[in-house]
Every structure is written in structure tokens, then in C-alpha cells.
Design a protein around this motif. Sequence first.
Motif, PDB file in Angstrom:
ATOM      1  N   UNK A   1       0.825  -1.211   0.000  1.00 24.60           N
ATOM      2  CA  UNK A   1       0.000   0.000   0.000  1.00 24.60           C
ATOM      3  C   UNK A   1       0.862   1.264   0.000  1.00 24.60           C
ATOM      4  N   UNK A   2       2.041   1.163   0.616  1.00 23.25           N
ATOM      5  CA  UNK A   2       2.932   2.317   0.677  1.00 23.25           C
ATOM      6  C   UNK A   2       3.382   2.729  -0.722  1.00 23.25           C
ATOM      7  N   UNK A   3       3.725   1.744  -1.558  1.00 22.97           N
ATOM      8  CA  UNK A   3       4.174   2.062  -2.915  1.00 22.97           C
ATOM      9  C   UNK A   3       3.047   2.687  -3.732  1.00 22.97           C
ATOM     10  N   UNK A   4       1.806   2.261  -3.488  1.00 25.05           N
ATOM     11  CA  UNK A   4       0.659   2.868  -4.163  1.00 25.05           C
ATOM     12  C   UNK A   4       0.543   4.340  -3.775  1.00 25.05           C
ATOM     13  N   UNK A   5       0.653   4.630  -2.480  1.00 26.03           N
ATOM     14  CA  UNK A   5       0.534   6.013  -1.998  1.00 26.03           C
ATOM     15  C   UNK A   5       1.673   6.866  -2.550  1.00 26.03           C
ATOM     16  N   UNK A   6       2.877   6.312  -2.625  1.00 21.01           N
ATOM     17  CA  UNK A   6       4.013   7.047  -3.190  1.00 21.01           C
ATOM     18  C   UNK A   6       3.758   7.398  -4.652  1.00 21.01           C
ATOM     19  N   UNK A   7       3.260   6.407  -5.409  1.00 22.00           N
ATOM     20  CA  UNK A   7       2.967   6.645  -6.833  1.00 22.00           C
ATOM     21  C   UNK A   7       1.861   7.681  -6.998  1.00 22.00           C
ATOM     22  N   UNK A   8       0.855   7.614  -6.124  1.00 22.91           N
ATOM     23  CA  UNK A   8      -0.235   8.589  -6.177  1.00 22.91           C
ATOM     24  C   UNK A   8       0.294   9.996  -5.897  1.00 22.91           C
ATOM     25  N   UNK A   9       1.166  10.112  -4.893  1.00 22.88           N
ATOM     26  CA  UNK A   9       1.751  11.410  -4.559  1.00 22.88           C
ATOM     27  C   UNK A   9       2.620  11.925  -5.702  1.00 22.88           C
ATOM     28  N   UNK A  10       3.359  11.030  -6.355  1.00 25.29           N
ATOM     29  CA  UNK A  10       4.196  11.435  -7.483  1.00 25.29           C
ATOM     30  C   UNK A  10       3.340  11.948  -8.639  1.00 25.29           C
ATOM     31  N   UNK A  11       2.217  11.299  -8.895  1.00 27.53           N
ATOM     32  CA  UNK A  11       1.326  11.743  -9.963  1.00 27.53           C
ATOM     33  C   UNK A  11       0.803  13.145  -9.692  1.00 27.53           C
ATOM     34  N   UNK A  12       0.320  13.361  -8.489  1.00 28.13           N
ATOM     35  CA  UNK A  12      -0.228  14.675  -8.137  1.00 28.13           C
ATOM     36  C   UNK A  12       0.885  15.726  -8.166  1.00 28.13           C
ATOM     37  N   UNK A  13       2.034  15.380  -7.595  1.00 25.52           N
ATOM     38  CA  UNK A  13       3.160  16.308  -7.624  1.00 25.52           C
ATOM     39  C   UNK A  13       3.648  16.575  -9.032  1.00 25.52           C
ATOM     40  N   UNK A  14       3.572  15.549  -9.887  1.00 26.29           N
ATOM     41  CA  UNK A  14       3.994  15.701 -11.280  1.00 26.29           C
ATOM     42  C   UNK A  14       3.188  16.742 -12.016  1.00 26.29           C
ATOM     43  N   UNK A  15       1.896  16.859 -11.684  1.00 28.13           N
ATOM     44  CA  UNK A  15       1.063  17.885 -12.320  1.00 28.13           C
ATOM     45  C   UNK A  15       1.590  19.284 -12.008  1.00 28.13           C
ATOM     46  N   UNK A  16       1.923  19.511 -10.738  1.00 18.98           N
ATOM     47  CA  UNK A  16       2.347  20.845 -10.309  1.00 18.98           C
ATOM     48  C   UNK A  16       3.798  21.157 -10.691  1.00 18.98           C
ATOM     49  N   UNK A  17       4.652  20.121 -10.705  1.00 18.79           N
ATOM     50  CA  UNK A  17       6.068  20.371 -10.948  1.00 18.79           C
ATOM     51  C   UNK A  17       6.424  20.176 -12.423  1.00 18.79           C
ATOM     52  N   UNK A  18       6.361  18.927 -12.909  1.00 19.45           N
ATOM     53  CA  UNK A  18       6.774  18.686 -14.292  1.00 19.45           C
ATOM     54  C   UNK A  18       5.764  19.272 -15.276  1.00 19.45           C
ATOM     55  N   UNK A  19       4.495  19.268 -14.885  1.00 15.82           N
ATOM     56  CA  UNK A  19       3.491  19.892 -15.747  1.00 15.82           C
ATOM     57  C   UNK A  19       3.773  21.364 -15.952  1.00 15.82           C
ATOM     58  N   UNK A  20       4.297  22.019 -14.907  1.00 17.28           N
ATOM     59  CA  UNK A  20       4.641  23.441 -15.028  1.00 17.28           C
ATOM     60  C   UNK A  20       5.870  23.622 -15.911  1.00 17.28           C
ATOM     61  N   UNK A  21       6.812  22.669 -15.827  1.00 17.22           N
ATOM     62  CA  UNK A  21       7.986  22.718 -16.706  1.00 17.22           C
ATOM     63  C   UNK A  21       7.552  22.636 -18.165  1.00 17.22           C
ATOM     64  N   UNK A  22       6.637  21.720 -18.453  1.00 21.90           N
ATOM     65  CA  UNK A  22       6.130  21.554 -19.817  1.00 21.90           C
ATOM     66  C   UNK A  22       5.421  22.822 -20.279  1.00 21.90           C
ATOM     67  N   UNK A  23       4.589  23.378 -19.415  1.00 25.56           N
ATOM     68  CA  UNK A  23       3.870  24.604 -19.768  1.00 25.56           C
ATOM     69  C   UNK A  23       4.835  25.753 -20.030  1.00 25.56           C
ATOM     70  N   UNK A  24       5.841  25.913 -19.168  1.00 26.88           N
ATOM     71  CA  UNK A  24       6.804  26.997 -19.344  1.00 26.88           C
ATOM     72  C   UNK A  24       7.630  26.818 -20.623  1.00 26.88           C
ATOM     73  N   UNK A  25       7.879  25.558 -20.987  1.00 30.85           N
ATOM     74  CA  UNK A  25       8.613  25.302 -22.231  1.00 30.85           C
ATOM     75  C   UNK A  25       7.796  25.743 -23.438  1.00 30.85           C
TER      76      UNK A  25
END
Length: 481
Positions: free
Chosen positions: A1-25
Amino acid sequence: MISFIICLALLIGGYFVYGKVVENTFAPDDRETPAVRINDGVDYVVMPQWKLFLVQLLNIAGLGPIFGAMQGALWGPVVFLWITFGTIFAGGVHDYFSGMLSERNDGASISEVCGIYLGNVMKNVMRVFSVVLLVMVGTVFAVGPAGLIVTLLGNKGITGLLANPEFWLWIILLYYFIATFISIDKIIGRIYPIFGICLIIMALGVIIGIFTNPNYTIPEIWSHFTNMHPDGKPIWSFMFITVACGAISGFHSTQSPLMARCMKSEKQGHFVFYGAMVAEGVIALIWAAAGCAIYKVTGGLSTGLSEILANGQSAAIYDVCIKTMGGIGVALAMIGVIVCPITSGDTAFRSARLVLADWFKIDQNKLQKRLILCVPLLAVGAFVGHLDYAIVWRYFSWTNQTLAMIVLWTASMYLFREKKNYWITAVPATFMSAVSMTYFFCADECLGFSTAVAYPVGIILAALFLGIFIWATRKPARKQA
């Protein structure tokens, strides 16, 4: 269950972090969008951002992130990694650029966008590719729900015309016909956000049901970092082809122009395109977790999930919903397995109309000109709907991921021309080239070579594509010298 929660957190964080990198590019600005500048009241219609997001989610998702994720769970929790990193670094990037490049080119269909940046040959290839893919999707998402309706009615003891799948197929096709040519805000803009919310609620209900049931435990990636597929299908590249929606799917690029024609501002693209892909990734992660947690494992293999999927993917959805949500799960499953495919099917035919309209330069302002395309499209759909379902669907997976590969190369060429960081698209383009080419050489429905041949050939071809791209980026410099 821990790995599921980590992956879920990475997905949500990916929207704010890497998604912003893509938008800025990409660098969206305040230019007038096609929805404002053209606004024909049919396909170019300004819609609020929350509707754009929910309609985009339903258009790209349907049952894709459910079916694909549960099939992917046959390989075990290793599929969590593909869903998570595929969504952040490939799927979200693919969806954002397919939508924004369409928006920058007057809402053009993806085939026309590819032609602008990859040349006329690729444009014509993509025109055929897109229309064939869209008709296949639209038809399968008519035949499937028609059969499910008949099954449900049969279980209630209903016979006669209402128990005839042919009757329901024509009813669904009639709805497709209407939804394909009327204004996008009349049905799609009004009803689809509701079904988009239902899709999200269904996923939330499933994960809450798993967390609150002591009999279900989501396995950890590090404890099951093996191939758990009962039939021994290799992870590379079968898992990456099987889990398309929920990681990266070329079909999305055919849908993104629909919302690109309805945005009031370019700055909505991050939420609408990248955000909808992340939401789909979350949904896929939840259903993959359900497949791994609920069903038994025998000898390190996902035998229980394999058994339930053998009864049909719809049966598997019902089973998960009932086991996690009880009675309310039945109602949500009904919406899921019948309504969601239909909503993806009608937008597939609508996208096919727009591809043909762009192809043959047919203005879609007038009803008569829309009907010129809608009638033959639905006629072809009716014909294909009477073919063997397995034959129609057999080549979809490879076609779908190959389309994603081409769109990523298109985005890479755009970024090169704009003197921006093209590696954010070129790297996933190279990866998807390896996935697509490896599968083409080893899958039974394609060339059927052994993995000893397919693996190196797929990687070599991916390296070749990257080399051609790098050569193309150096070519102008050599000419100027």
C-alpha cells in the motif's frame, strides 16, 4: 500500500512540478484563441475551464484507464511504475502538446498539425491513420455497449426486440449521428461533465473500498518486482502497449483538438490537457491497485485476476465495484460499462468528421456540409460494426501507441523550430518508438518474431528515429554554412 501512496503522490506532484515545466517550455500567452476568433457556434465554442477539463477527461478516458489498467495488473504492481512515470513524462507531455499545437494552428486536427511540422507525406499518413483509428474506436464503443445492454436485459427476463443487440447497435449509431454534427455545447458540453464526475466518483469509491476492507491489501512494488503475468507475457513491450490510457495513448491526440477549439485562453492548457491526463493516470492507478489487491495470487502469478478477466472486462468491472462499494457500485458500474464507452465513441466519430473536414477543406459552418461527412462516416461505422469484434480490435493497441510516437516527434520538431528544449518530447518519443517497434516485431498479430529478434530490432529502430531527428535539426545549420 505504501508504494501505491508514493505513486499517487508522485502523480499529483507531477502535475504541479513537471506539468509546469512543460507549460513553461511551450510558453502560453494572451493571444486570441480560435474559440474566440472563429467561434462558429458548432465546433468553435467557448466553454468554461471546469467543463473543458471534465469533457477532456471523459473524451480521453471512457473505460480506457479501467480496462487497460486491470489488464496491466496481470503483470503485478510493477505496472504502477509505468502508469506513474508514463503519465508524468510521456502521457501528460503528449496530451499537452497535441492540444496546444492544435490551438496554435486554428484548432487543426492532429493529422494537419503533424503535416505542418513533419511534412506532407506524414500528414497524409496521419490522415489515414487517424480516421481508421477513430472509426475503429467509435465502432467498438458502439458494439460493446449494445451487447452489454442486451445481457443486462436478458438477466431481467426481457426478450423480443429489446433483447436484440442489432436494435441497440442502431440506436447507439443514431445517437452518434446526432452527436457528431450538432454543436459541441448542446450534448457534449452539457451532459459529459456529469459522466466525467461519475468516472471520478467510481474510482474514489473503489480505492476507499479497498482501504476500508481488511481482506484487501495492495501489494508493494519492492516485494513483487517480478513478472506475475499468468501466461508469461514479457513486460517489455507488452505491458507498455496494454496500458495505454492511463499512461500514454495516441487516441488522446485525436480528442485534444476538440477542446483546443473551445478554450478561452492558452493558459488553460495546463489544467485541461496535462491535468486531465494526470487525472486519468490516477484513475488507472486505482484500478490497477484493485486488480492487484482483490484477486488471489497463485505461485507468484495473478491467476485470480486472469480468471475474472476471462469472463470479460465488463464482468471484471462489475465484480470490483460490487466488492468495494456494494449496491451503489452496481449503479456506478452500469454507468461505467455502458455510458462511458458511448461517450468516447461519439467523440471519436466527431473527431473523424473534423479530420476529414480539414483534409478536404470542407467548411463545417453549414448543416448540409456536416451531413456530407457524417452520413458516410456512420455508414462505414455500421458496416465495421458487423465485422468480427476481435478482428476490429486486434490492431488497435499497436496503432494507438504508434500514433502517440508520431505526435511526440511532431512536438519535438515544433520545439526545435521554436528554439526551445525539445528533449522533453524527444526522449519520450524515442522511448515510445522502441515500445511500438518492439511490439510490432514480436506480437502475434503483427510479425510474431521471438524476443531475441524483436528486442534489439526495436531498440535499433528507435535509435534510428532519434538519429534522423537529430540529423534534421542539424540540417538547417549545414545549409546556412
